[in-house]
Design an enzyme around this catalytic site. Structure first.
Site, PDB file in Angstrom:
ATOM      1  N   LYS A  28      13.668  61.061  62.817  1.00  0.00           N
ATOM      2  CA  LYS A  28      14.328  62.471  63.978  1.00  0.00           C
ATOM      3  C   LYS A  28      14.209  63.310  62.900  1.00  0.00           C
ATOM      4  O   LYS A  28      15.030  63.214  61.447  1.00  0.00           O
ATOM      5  CB  LYS A  28      15.249  61.921  64.825  1.00  0.00           C
ATOM      6  CG  LYS A  28      16.217  61.901  64.178  1.00  0.00           C
ATOM      7  CD  LYS A  28      17.205  62.662  63.940  1.00  0.00           C
ATOM      8  CE  LYS A  28      18.389  62.190  62.935  1.00  0.00           C
ATOM      9  NZ  LYS A  28      19.828  63.040  62.540  1.00  0.00           N
ATOM     10  N   PRO A 113      13.063  57.690  54.977  1.00  0.00           N
ATOM     11  CA  PRO A 113      13.860  57.037  54.538  1.00  0.00           C
ATOM     12  C   PRO A 113      14.514  56.610  54.545  1.00  0.00           C
ATOM     13  O   PRO A 113      15.425  56.902  55.267  1.00  0.00           O
ATOM     14  CB  PRO A 113      14.130  58.745  54.160  1.00  0.00           C
ATOM     15  CG  PRO A 113      12.719  58.954  54.364  1.00  0.00           C
ATOM     16  CD  PRO A 113      11.825  58.706  55.698  1.00  0.00           C
ATOM     17  N   VAL A 114      15.393  56.055  53.605  1.00  0.00           N
ATOM     18  CA  VAL A 114      16.559  55.277  53.400  1.00  0.00           C
ATOM     19  C   VAL A 114      18.213  55.706  53.613  1.00  0.00           C
ATOM     20  O   VAL A 114      17.836  56.573  52.391  1.00  0.00           O
ATOM     21  CB  VAL A 114      16.786  53.843  52.569  1.00  0.00           C
ATOM     22  CG1 VAL A 114      17.565  53.010  53.260  1.00  0.00           C
ATOM     23  CG2 VAL A 114      15.579  53.257  53.361  1.00  0.00           C
ATOM     24  N   ALA A 115      18.915  56.394  54.784  1.00  0.00           N
ATOM     25  CA  ALA A 115      20.027  56.692  54.183  1.00  0.00           C
ATOM     26  C   ALA A 115      19.759  58.709  54.169  1.00  0.00           C
ATOM     27  O   ALA A 115      20.195  58.936  53.046  1.00  0.00           O
ATOM     28  CB  ALA A 115      21.046  55.842  52.849  1.00  0.00           C
ATOM     29  N   GLY A 117      19.813  60.384  56.444  1.00  0.00           N
ATOM     30  CA  GLY A 117      20.155  61.761  57.914  1.00  0.00           C
ATOM     31  C   GLY A 117      18.794  62.077  59.002  1.00  0.00           C
ATOM     32  O   GLY A 117      18.798  63.084  59.539  1.00  0.00           O
ATOM     33  N   SER A 122      18.782  54.042  62.993  1.00  0.00           N
ATOM     34  CA  SER A 122      19.035  53.763  64.187  1.00  0.00           C
ATOM     35  C   SER A 122      17.675  53.379  64.869  1.00  0.00           C
ATOM     36  O   SER A 122      17.717  53.133  66.069  1.00  0.00           O
ATOM     37  CB  SER A 122      19.581  55.200  65.054  1.00  0.00           C
ATOM     38  OG  SER A 122      20.581  55.591  64.207  1.00  0.00           O
ATOM     39  N   ASP A 155      23.224  57.804  67.598  1.00  0.00           N
ATOM     40  CA  ASP A 155      21.428  58.540  67.328  1.00  0.00           C
ATOM     41  C   ASP A 155      20.491  57.403  68.114  1.00  0.00           C
ATOM     42  O   ASP A 155      19.308  57.899  68.298  1.00  0.00           O
ATOM     43  CB  ASP A 155      20.979  58.772  65.679  1.00  0.00           C
ATOM     44  CG  ASP A 155      21.346  59.637  65.462  1.00  0.00           C
ATOM     45  OD1 ASP A 155      22.434  60.893  66.367  1.00  0.00           O
ATOM     46  OD2 ASP A 155      21.595  59.898  64.271  1.00  0.00           O
TER      47      ASP A 155
END
Length: 321
Positions: A28, A113-115, A117, A122, A155
């Site tokens: 998202k 992508p990890v971490a 945002g 989620s 989220d």
């Protein structure tokens, strides 16, 4: 048959393959993230305009004798495989609702992508919830699935629903929004992540002593999403200074993100913002050709690890196998 011959005994039957279900679930972007003052419980009321984008994780739930999690894909080593993983917690909560053990192997094929945002964790929680529900045949209603999602994190409900939605409360109370497309986005992936609690803590520090208004979505942003016109959406975001109230906090913790935002804007992006709590930066492009050009310029600039093009809106979690 000749005298003395014997009929060979049948060998063991081949073991039946374990059943599995695979769910695809999107990333998202927060087109607008308005953040209110801290509440007594430490959270913040939000007006969170979610838009699902076409970068996906796939979560496969397979019959097993115990709960375990495996991960492959970019930055897989940074993803926990214990019960702190939202996918594992989703299996536990769903199993508890139906009075069964959470015996399942959850495999996460990462592409979000990890971490960054972009709600990758989620998404995995929502994907695991839907995959386990299908695998176990528990036929949980949508409202109950959304309640479990809300227990998992702010989220997670949107990751299940996808499309576009306004999130109130902590972001978990959703109202579906009209969104036309395609809208083309470029996501500049940074080295390393940013902790969401740390970003909110920095937000609180930056606004200390100031009056923080109750959060509300911009009518111009909602109208532009409904029209699907990228120029109108860019103008609406410019009018509210990018639309992400967490962006100053993310920039304070990671000043180098300013260079990334400048590089994407210089390459022709219509709008640039930090995605959620960061550190991924999101760029709205005029069309697909422009998005590819912005992505190439960002990678050439050296201000990000890689750049990804994605189309929006995207569907929510869906069983694909």
């Amino acid at each position: 048959m000749t005298s003395g011959s014997t009929t060979p005994a049948p060998g063991p039957a081949p073991a039946a393959a374990a059943r599995s279900v695979t769910v695809r679930v999107p990333a998202k972007v927060n087109v607008q993230l308005a953040v209110g003052p801290p509440r007594a419980d430490g959270f913040h009321d939000l007006a969170n305009v979610f838009l699902a984008v076409g970068l996906y994780d796939e979560v496969t739930a397979t019959e097993a004798d115990a709960l375990r999690v495996t991960v492959t894909g970019p930055d897989a080593a940074a993803v926990p495989t214990d019960t702190s993983n939202l996918a594992a917690r989703a299996a536990q909560l769903l199993a508890a609702r139906h009075g069964r053990e959470p015996n399942v192997h959850l495999h996460i094929a990462k592409d979000i992508p990890v971490a960054g945002g972009m709600a990758g964790g989620s998404a995995d929680g929502a994907g695991a919830l839907l995959a386990c529900d299908a695998l176990w045949g528990t036929r949980t209603g949508t409202d109950e699935l959304l309640r479990i999602c809300a227990e998992l994190g702010s989220d997670v409900p949107f990751s299940l629903v996808g499309g576009a939605a306004l999130g109130r409360g902590r972001g978990e109370r959703l109202t579906t929004l009209s969104a036309k497309g395609p809208l083309y986005w470029v996501f500049a992936v940074a080295d390393g992540g940013l902790s969401t609690p740390e970003v909110y803590g920095e937000f609180d520090r930056l606004v200390a002593g100031r009056s923080v208004p109750d959060p509300d979505p911009s009518p111009a942003v909602l109208d532009a999403l409904g029209s699907g016109d990228p120029a109108d959406l860019a103008a609406a975001l410019t009018a509210i200074a990018g639309g992400n109230d967490l962006q100053p906090a993310a920039l304070s913790l990671r000043p180098s993100l300013a260079e990334t935002l400048e590089a994407g804007t210089a390459a022709g992006a219509l709008a640039a913002l930090v995605s959620g709590s960061g550190p991924t930066c999101a760029f709205l492009a005029a069309d697909e050709t422009a998005a590819v050009e912005v992505a190439a310029a960002l990678e050439a600039s050296g201000t990000c690890r890689k750049a990804r093009v994605a189309q929006a809106p995207a569907p929510g979690a869906v069983v694909v196998d």
